[in-house]
Design an enzyme around this catalytic site. Structure first.
Site, mmCIF file in Angstrom:
data_model
loop_
_atom_site.group_PDB
_atom_site.id
_atom_site.type_symbol
_atom_site.label_atom_id
_atom_site.label_comp_id
_atom_site.label_asym_id
_atom_site.label_seq_id
_atom_site.Cartn_x
_atom_site.Cartn_y
_atom_site.Cartn_z
ATOM 1 N N HIS A 86 0.649 -1.433 0.205
ATOM 2 C CA HIS A 86 0.090 0.172 0.060
ATOM 3 C C HIS A 86 0.709 1.203 0.340
ATOM 4 C CE1 HIS A 86 -2.337 -3.353 1.970
ATOM 5 N NE2 HIS A 86 -3.685 -2.524 1.345
ATOM 6 N N GLY A 117 -9.981 8.903 1.458
ATOM 7 C CA GLY A 117 -11.221 8.061 2.346
ATOM 8 C C GLY A 117 -12.266 8.828 3.326
ATOM 9 N N SER A 146 -11.158 4.186 8.962
ATOM 10 C CA SER A 146 -11.143 5.188 9.303
ATOM 11 C C SER A 146 -13.893 5.452 8.601
ATOM 12 C CB SER A 146 -10.766 6.858 8.827
ATOM 13 O OG SER A 146 -10.930 6.597 6.655
ATOM 14 N N ARG A 185 -1.597 0.112 10.016
ATOM 15 C CA ARG A 185 -0.797 -0.276 9.293
ATOM 16 C C ARG A 185 -0.066 0.584 9.546
ATOM 17 N NH1 ARG A 185 -4.078 0.026 3.688
ATOM 18 N NH2 ARG A 185 -5.462 -1.539 3.484
ATOM 19 N N ALA A 226 -3.031 11.175 11.094
ATOM 20 C CA ALA A 226 -4.354 11.493 10.106
ATOM 21 C C ALA A 226 -5.179 11.882 10.409
ATOM 22 C CB ALA A 226 -3.414 10.857 8.969
#
Length: 592
Positions: free
Chosen positions: A221, A417, A458, A556, A570
């Protein structure tokens, strides 16, 4: 870099639409992903795979006879939502008639686990037999003593193939599950990268590798590697990969192994063949008999320049299943009797399909009936529409920055997202309000839309938050500071229970708990809703900034903890932005 796209937020939807158009003889679109277009034998176990987009041929390219029956297609580098998983699983179960059960199998990432587990619970509650196998082949993401924490990367293909072949043999759900778990337990992968990948719409890669250097232990990713070394020759790279994987060889491995040399996006097949020549010689010298090797792009990461090597140690059953025929868009072996193509047009009822792509129209259908709401709740619902619309604008304005923060130690998908989720929630809220919804029903509709559209960790957590707030407020009466404090506590409890994170884990919870405490304290002291939100937003902003001093222990970013020092989380930052947006809307309404 990824150059061909329209709206980056719609990339996954448009990609899926084009994939189905190109492979209509193999797959058809269903809500949340794709399923095989050829008939599934009645009563057979259905294998459902899935994950984020950006890894083709994983995951949609692995749907076909002898492999997966369906693939759940998430947003770019983000897990699919629980609703996507349930709709794809129900579609394959219906296709199998009197189904033999469903196996869900996917890479071991926090968002995937959260959403697939929620879907599994819902499917089981509906009376379906469902089991799960998580792929954990990435040797650099956790030590051997913590195998359950390892990521799933190119080894996905081995586990999916074993499961699909076992299902095709007519094995029971228990047998298919056991074989897939055995394949995972004997599967080991190591990856390296020479440059990072660039997400659609981004101007820079998720990470950089200096010229003449190589990153070791990267994720698919865009997660950076764990170390950097000088760029070796092709033979030197082969030696590094083989030596490290042989070090992990289990005691009962035997001498036969499936071998995958995987290009991550920009390394050409000719280069891979040079590397594989040395891999084959080294394995032969070590007494390993290679069974049906695969060399090429098997599990990619957009345009990442990188390579991974997988060794999957085979016993007699696993070898037979590895060699069994399969026919999918991204993987072929032998000859498969495909059977008739099933007609499968999908209804397109929903919101604005021309603006949001095929997956949106499947996942944004509003409830048929809206509960009756009183005048006070309708007034609160109007405020909620303003708040969610303002949140949509705030996230749009900060999406790139949220992605940049997330990319420091994660996969850089948080901004996109959140953007998809906030837009879906605001749209659903406006539709619900027009249907006469009160604040509780409106927030519940927004919750479903956010979780269904955003996917990822999220998306699931914001869906829980909005749903808990909506359930607490209901459709009778308007919220007071005290009832809103109760609603925020319900949201906090739901997020902490579902995500498993606590204070100090460097997640949104580190901002959520101070927000909740500050709001409750202000409301308890008799503050107005506006003043209570001001206190809550200030607490969240301070706490979000303080996460720059924490090391992540969840999600992650955990394997790259040291990289995140100096950068805030974040999720905590986006929560603080949303809290301040709520306060700003309340101020504006008070001045009218």
């Amino acid at each position: 870099m990824t150059r061909l796209f329209n709206d980056p937020a719609a990339f996954a939807d448009e990609m899926t639409d084009g994939f189905v158009a190109a492979h209509a003889h193999r797959v058809r679109a269903v809500p949340g992903g794709v399923v095989r277009s050829t008939a599934t034998p009645p009563g057979r176990v259905a294998v459902v795979v899935g994950g984020g987009s950006g890894h083709y041929p994983a995951f949609a390219g692995l749907v076909g006879p002898g492999l997966a029956d369906g693939a759940v297609v998430g947003n770019v580098f983000a897990s699919p939502s629980a609703r996507q998983v349930t709709t794809v699983a129900r579609a394959v179960d219906r296709a199998a008639g009197d189904g033999g059960g469903i196996l869900l199998t996917y890479g071991n990432y926090a968002g995937d686990c959260l959403n697939f587990d929620a879907a599994q619970d819902e499917l089981r509650a509906a009376g379906l037999a469902v089991e799960t196998v998580r792929v954990t082949d990435d040797i650099f993401s956790a030590p051997p003593t913590e195998r359950d924490k390892r990521r799933g990367i190119a080894g996905d293909l081995v586990v999916f193939k074993i499961a699909g072949a076992a299902a095709a043999e007519g094995r029971t759900l228990a047998e298919v599950t056991a074989l897939a778990r055995r394949a995972n337990d004997r599967c080991y992968t190591m990856g390296v990268a020479f440059s990072g990948c660039t997400l659609p719409g981004a101007s820079t890669p998720l990470f950089d590798v200096p010229a003449g250097r190589m990153a070791i232990g990267l994720g698919i990713h865009g997660e950076p590697g764990f170390a950097e070394v000088d760029l070796p020759t092709a033979d030197g790279l082969a030696d590094l990969l083989v030596d490290r994987l042989l070090d992990e060889r289990p005691a009962d491995a035997g001498t036969r192994a499936a071998v995958l040399l995987n290009g991550l996006g920009s390394v050409k097949n000719e280069e891979l063949f040079v590397v594989y020549g040395r891999v084959a010689r080294r394995l032969a010298a070590a007494g390993v008999a290679v069974v049906a090797p695969e060399v090429g792009e098997l599990c990619t990461s957009f345009d990442m320049a990188g390579v991974s090597l997988t060794l999957a140690w085979l016993d007699d059953d696993l070898e037979r299943l590895w060699l069994a025929p399969a026919d999918a868009a991204g993987f072929h072996r032998g000859t498969v009797a495909l059977g008739p193509v099933e007609a499968g047009p999908v209804a397109t009822a929903g919101a604005e399909p021309e603006q949001h792509g095929p997956q949106w129209r499947f996942l944004a259908v509003q409830p048929a009936e809206t509960p009756v709401a009183d005048a006070a709740s309708r007034l609160a619902a109007a405020t909620a529409v303003e708040v969610l619309t303002a949140i949509e604008g705030t996230i749009d304005a900060h999406a790139d920055e949220l992605g940049r923060i997330d990319a420091v130690a994660g996969d850089g998908d948080h901004g996109i997202g959140m953007q998809r989720g906030a837009t879906a929630a605001a749209t659903a809220a406006r539709v619900a309000y027009e249907r006469g919804a009160g604040v509780g029903s409106l927030l519940t509709a927004a919750a479903e839309a956010w979780a269904g559209r955003a996917g990822g960790t999220s998306g699931a957590l914001w869906g829980i938050a909005l749903r808990r707030i909506g359930e607490t407020l209901g459709d009778a009466g308007g919220p007071t500071p005290v009832t809103m404090a109760l609603a925020l506590r319900a949201a906090r409890d739901g997020i902490c229970a579902a995500g498993g994170a606590g204070p100090g884990d460097k997640t949104m919870v580190d901002a959520l708990i101070p927000l909740d405490v500050a709001y409750a304290a202000a409301a308890g002291d008799g503050a107005s809703a506006t003043d209570a939100w001001d206190a809550a937003a200030s607490a969240a902003e301070k706490a979000a900034d303080a996460t720059r001093n924490l090391l992540p222990r969840k999600g992650r970013a955990r394997p790259h903890a040291e990289r995140s020092l100096g950068t805030p989380d974040a999720g905590a930052v986006s929560l603080s932005l949303i809290a301040r947006t709520v306060h700003s809307v309340l101020i504006e309404r008070n001045t009218r």
